[in-house]
Design a protein around this motif. Sequence first.
Motif, PDB file in Angstrom:
ATOM      1  N   MET A   1       1.022  -1.077  -0.050  1.00  0.00           N
ATOM      2  CA  MET A   1      -0.116   0.113   0.023  1.00  0.00           C
ATOM      3  C   MET A   1       0.964   1.165  -0.056  1.00  0.00           C
ATOM      4  SD  MET A   1      -2.566   1.436   2.966  1.00  0.00           S
ATOM      5  CE  MET A   1      -3.516  -0.018   3.017  1.00  0.00           C
ATOM      6  N   PRO A   2       0.556   2.201  -0.828  1.00  0.00           N
ATOM      7  CA  PRO A   2       1.593   3.232  -0.867  1.00  0.00           C
ATOM      8  C   PRO A   2       1.140   4.557   0.293  1.00  0.00           C
ATOM      9  CG  PRO A   2      -0.093   3.387  -2.550  1.00  0.00           C
ATOM     10  CD  PRO A   2      -0.381   2.149  -1.969  1.00  0.00           C
ATOM     11  N   LEU A   3       2.104   5.207   0.242  1.00  0.00           N
ATOM     12  CA  LEU A   3       2.047   6.127   1.233  1.00  0.00           C
ATOM     13  C   LEU A   3       0.782   7.286   0.713  1.00  0.00           C
ATOM     14  CD1 LEU A   3       5.608   7.409   2.347  1.00  0.00           C
ATOM     15  CD2 LEU A   3       3.915   6.066   3.755  1.00  0.00           C
ATOM     16  N   PRO A   4       0.099   7.872   1.733  1.00  0.00           N
ATOM     17  CA  PRO A   4      -0.923   8.957   1.211  1.00  0.00           C
ATOM     18  C   PRO A   4       0.011   9.969   0.517  1.00  0.00           C
ATOM     19  CG  PRO A   4      -0.510   8.975   3.651  1.00  0.00           C
ATOM     20  CD  PRO A   4       0.173   7.826   3.265  1.00  0.00           C
ATOM     21  N   PRO A   5      -0.469  10.810  -0.170  1.00  0.00           N
ATOM     22  CA  PRO A   5       0.110  11.974  -0.988  1.00  0.00           C
ATOM     23  C   PRO A   5       0.744  12.855   0.338  1.00  0.00           C
ATOM     24  CG  PRO A   5      -1.905  11.547  -1.733  1.00  0.00           C
ATOM     25  CD  PRO A   5      -2.053  10.783  -0.807  1.00  0.00           C
ATOM     26  N   PRO A   6       1.604  13.390   0.011  1.00  0.00           N
ATOM     27  CA  PRO A   6       2.329  14.221   1.034  1.00  0.00           C
ATOM     28  C   PRO A   6       2.012  15.825   0.960  1.00  0.00           C
ATOM     29  CG  PRO A   6       4.081  14.004  -0.650  1.00  0.00           C
ATOM     30  CD  PRO A   6       2.803  13.160  -1.028  1.00  0.00           C
ATOM     31  N   SER A   7       2.192  16.545   1.904  1.00  0.00           N
ATOM     32  CA  SER A   7       1.845  18.289   1.818  1.00  0.00           C
ATOM     33  C   SER A   7       2.949  18.661   0.785  1.00  0.00           C
ATOM     34  CB  SER A   7       1.929  18.687   3.227  1.00  0.00           C
ATOM     35  OG  SER A   7       1.056  18.124   4.062  1.00  0.00           O
ATOM     36  N   THR A   8       2.581  19.753   0.421  1.00  0.00           N
ATOM     37  CA  THR A   8       3.686  20.677  -0.410  1.00  0.00           C
ATOM     38  C   THR A   8       5.122  20.642   0.420  1.00  0.00           C
ATOM     39  OG1 THR A   8       1.905  21.878  -1.513  1.00  0.00           O
ATOM     40  CG2 THR A   8       4.186  22.890  -1.614  1.00  0.00           C
ATOM     41  N   ARG A   9       5.995  20.292  -0.193  1.00  0.00           N
ATOM     42  CA  ARG A   9       7.207  20.272   0.591  1.00  0.00           C
ATOM     43  C   ARG A   9       8.461  20.236  -0.542  1.00  0.00           C
ATOM     44  NH1 ARG A   9       7.509  13.741   1.671  1.00  0.00           N
ATOM     45  NH2 ARG A   9       7.624  13.096  -0.346  1.00  0.00           N
ATOM     46  N   GLN A  10       9.668  20.632   0.249  1.00  0.00           N
ATOM     47  CA  GLN A  10      11.025  20.648  -0.593  1.00  0.00           C
ATOM     48  C   GLN A  10      12.094  19.711   0.061  1.00  0.00           C
ATOM     49  OE1 GLN A  10      11.832  25.076  -0.738  1.00  0.00           O
ATOM     50  NE2 GLN A  10      10.019  25.205  -1.963  1.00  0.00           N
ATOM     51  N   LEU A  11      12.742  19.027  -0.888  1.00  0.00           N
ATOM     52  CA  LEU A  11      13.657  18.028  -0.463  1.00  0.00           C
ATOM     53  C   LEU A  11      15.040  18.888   0.398  1.00  0.00           C
ATOM     54  CD1 LEU A  11      14.990  15.175  -0.367  1.00  0.00           C
ATOM     55  CD2 LEU A  11      16.037  15.785  -2.489  1.00  0.00           C
ATOM     56  N   ALA A  12      15.292  18.648   1.559  1.00  0.00           N
ATOM     57  CA  ALA A  12      16.421  19.334   2.039  1.00  0.00           C
ATOM     58  C   ALA A  12      17.671  18.080   2.483  1.00  0.00           C
ATOM     59  CB  ALA A  12      15.961  19.523   3.591  1.00  0.00           C
ATOM     60  N   HIS A  13      17.417  16.877   2.507  1.00  0.00           N
ATOM     61  CA  HIS A  13      18.549  16.235   2.949  1.00  0.00           C
ATOM     62  C   HIS A  13      18.333  14.683   2.484  1.00  0.00           C
ATOM     63  CE1 HIS A  13      21.839  14.365   5.365  1.00  0.00           C
ATOM     64  NE2 HIS A  13      20.972  13.339   5.418  1.00  0.00           N
ATOM     65  N   THR A  14      19.278  13.933   1.674  1.00  0.00           N
ATOM     66  CA  THR A  14      19.083  12.646   1.455  1.00  0.00           C
ATOM     67  C   THR A  14      20.246  11.752   1.961  1.00  0.00           C
ATOM     68  OG1 THR A  14      18.263  13.378  -0.902  1.00  0.00           O
ATOM     69  CG2 THR A  14      19.307  11.152  -0.690  1.00  0.00           C
ATOM     70  N   ARG A  15      19.658  10.733   2.520  1.00  0.00           N
ATOM     71  CA  ARG A  15      20.621   9.783   3.223  1.00  0.00           C
ATOM     72  C   ARG A  15      20.449   8.402   2.325  1.00  0.00           C
ATOM     73  NH1 ARG A  15      22.140   8.953   9.093  1.00  0.00           N
ATOM     74  NH2 ARG A  15      23.794  10.431   8.528  1.00  0.00           N
ATOM     75  N   LYS A  16      21.340   7.756   1.794  1.00  0.00           N
ATOM     76  CA  LYS A  16      21.351   6.562   1.129  1.00  0.00           C
ATOM     77  C   LYS A  16      22.143   5.563   1.839  1.00  0.00           C
ATOM     78  CE  LYS A  16      20.879   8.553  -3.460  1.00  0.00           C
ATOM     79  NZ  LYS A  16      21.525   8.860  -4.741  1.00  0.00           N
ATOM     80  N   VAL A  17      21.532   4.429   2.267  1.00  0.00           N
ATOM     81  CA  VAL A  17      22.170   3.468   2.988  1.00  0.00           C
ATOM     82  C   VAL A  17      22.162   2.192   2.268  1.00  0.00           C
ATOM     83  CG1 VAL A  17      22.401   2.212   5.280  1.00  0.00           C
ATOM     84  CG2 VAL A  17      22.026   4.551   5.145  1.00  0.00           C
ATOM     85  N   THR A  18      23.139   1.496   2.048  1.00  0.00           N
ATOM     86  CA  THR A  18      23.087   0.142   1.167  1.00  0.00           C
ATOM     87  C   THR A  18      23.989  -0.963   2.086  1.00  0.00           C
ATOM     88  OG1 THR A  18      22.668   1.333  -0.790  1.00  0.00           O
ATOM     89  CG2 THR A  18      23.210  -0.964  -0.903  1.00  0.00           C
ATOM     90  N   PHE A  19      23.227  -2.126   2.222  1.00  0.00           N
ATOM     91  CA  PHE A  19      24.015  -3.342   2.460  1.00  0.00           C
ATOM     92  C   PHE A  19      23.872  -4.169   1.517  1.00  0.00           C
ATOM     93  CE2 PHE A  19      22.318  -1.213   6.508  1.00  0.00           C
ATOM     94  CZ  PHE A  19      23.317  -1.140   6.987  1.00  0.00           C
ATOM     95  N   ARG A  20      25.012  -4.968   1.455  1.00  0.00           N
ATOM     96  CA  ARG A  20      25.246  -6.251   0.580  1.00  0.00           C
ATOM     97  C   ARG A  20      26.011  -7.520   1.343  1.00  0.00           C
ATOM     98  NH1 ARG A  20      27.063  -1.740  -2.144  1.00  0.00           N
ATOM     99  NH2 ARG A  20      25.695  -1.118  -4.070  1.00  0.00           N
ATOM    100  N   GLY A  21      25.616  -8.537   0.981  1.00  0.00           N
ATOM    101  CA  GLY A  21      26.203  -9.722   1.756  1.00  0.00           C
ATOM    102  C   GLY A  21      26.842 -10.619   0.710  1.00  0.00           C
ATOM    103  N   TYR A  22      28.368 -11.067   0.956  1.00  0.00           N
ATOM    104  CA  TYR A  22      28.688 -11.886  -0.103  1.00  0.00           C
ATOM    105  C   TYR A  22      29.196 -13.179   0.530  1.00  0.00           C
ATOM    106  CZ  TYR A  22      29.063  -7.423  -2.609  1.00  0.00           C
ATOM    107  OH  TYR A  22      28.763  -6.281  -3.405  1.00  0.00           O
ATOM    108  N   ARG A  23      29.038 -14.296  -0.124  1.00  0.00           N
ATOM    109  CA  ARG A  23      29.736 -15.618   0.086  1.00  0.00           C
ATOM    110  C   ARG A  23      31.150 -15.698  -0.465  1.00  0.00           C
ATOM    111  NH1 ARG A  23      27.091 -20.985   0.592  1.00  0.00           N
ATOM    112  NH2 ARG A  23      25.320 -19.886  -0.033  1.00  0.00           N
ATOM    113  N   ARG A  24      32.195 -15.769   0.329  1.00  0.00           N
ATOM    114  CA  ARG A  24      33.573 -15.872  -0.196  1.00  0.00           C
ATOM    115  C   ARG A  24      33.972 -17.307  -0.567  1.00  0.00           C
ATOM    116  NH1 ARG A  24      37.354 -11.687   3.124  1.00  0.00           N
ATOM    117  NH2 ARG A  24      38.471 -13.688   3.225  1.00  0.00           N
ATOM    118  N   ASP A  25      35.032 -17.292  -1.580  1.00  0.00           N
ATOM    119  CA  ASP A  25      35.503 -18.777  -1.822  1.00  0.00           C
ATOM    120  C   ASP A  25      36.141 -19.432  -0.796  1.00  0.00           C
ATOM    121  OD1 ASP A  25      34.426 -18.118  -4.332  1.00  0.00           O
ATOM    122  OD2 ASP A  25      36.341 -17.661  -5.247  1.00  0.00           O
ATOM    123  N   ASP A  26      36.654 -18.527   0.295  1.00  0.00           N
ATOM    124  CA  ASP A  26      37.217 -19.427   1.640  1.00  0.00           C
ATOM    125  C   ASP A  26      36.543 -19.503   2.475  1.00  0.00           C
ATOM    126  OD1 ASP A  26      36.687 -16.945   2.539  1.00  0.00           O
ATOM    127  OD2 ASP A  26      38.628 -16.358   2.873  1.00  0.00           O
ATOM    128  N   GLY A  27      35.119 -19.631   2.465  1.00  0.00           N
ATOM    129  CA  GLY A  27      34.064 -19.898   3.351  1.00  0.00           C
ATOM    130  C   GLY A  27      33.615 -18.973   4.466  1.00  0.00           C
TER     131      GLY A  27
END
Length: 144
Positions: A1-27
């Motif tokens: 379900m999407p968020l309801p429409p926001p009030s009028t606003r202006q972007l001030a800040h962006t934080r991008k966080v990404t996590f990745r998991g990898y299996r290594r050849d050495d176990g």
Amino acid sequence: MPLPPPSTRQLAHTRKVTFRGYRRDDGLWDIEGELHDSKAHELVIPNERTWAPGETIHGMVIRVTINQQMVVQEIAVAMDDVPHGACPRTMPAMQHMVGVAMGSGWRQAIEKHLGGVQGCAHLRELLFNMATAAFQTLPGGLSK
């Protein structure tokens, strides 16, 4: 379900966080966390520098290598973009997390070894959530 429409606003800040998991050849497993902060407007920190809109203010990556028991074997940190010259001085303290298990007590260990002036709040924030990413990465993580 999407968020309801926001009030009028202006972007001030962006934080991008990404996590990745990898299996290594050495176990072993690598869990990487990446954080990027930027502003939609010019940012001036007196006696430091000025950032253009959209320019990365915080740009950091952590790679934690763990074994099957989720015990930290190695940790590597890169802080390519930081707002203060002193920020990279917190990187060596990250080595105190080697030998700590990502499980019960993980957050307390982070605060013990990296809290206050000995660590960086942004790196601690990434580490907090790396345990969840590790849990999702390792086989059987959802059934533990």
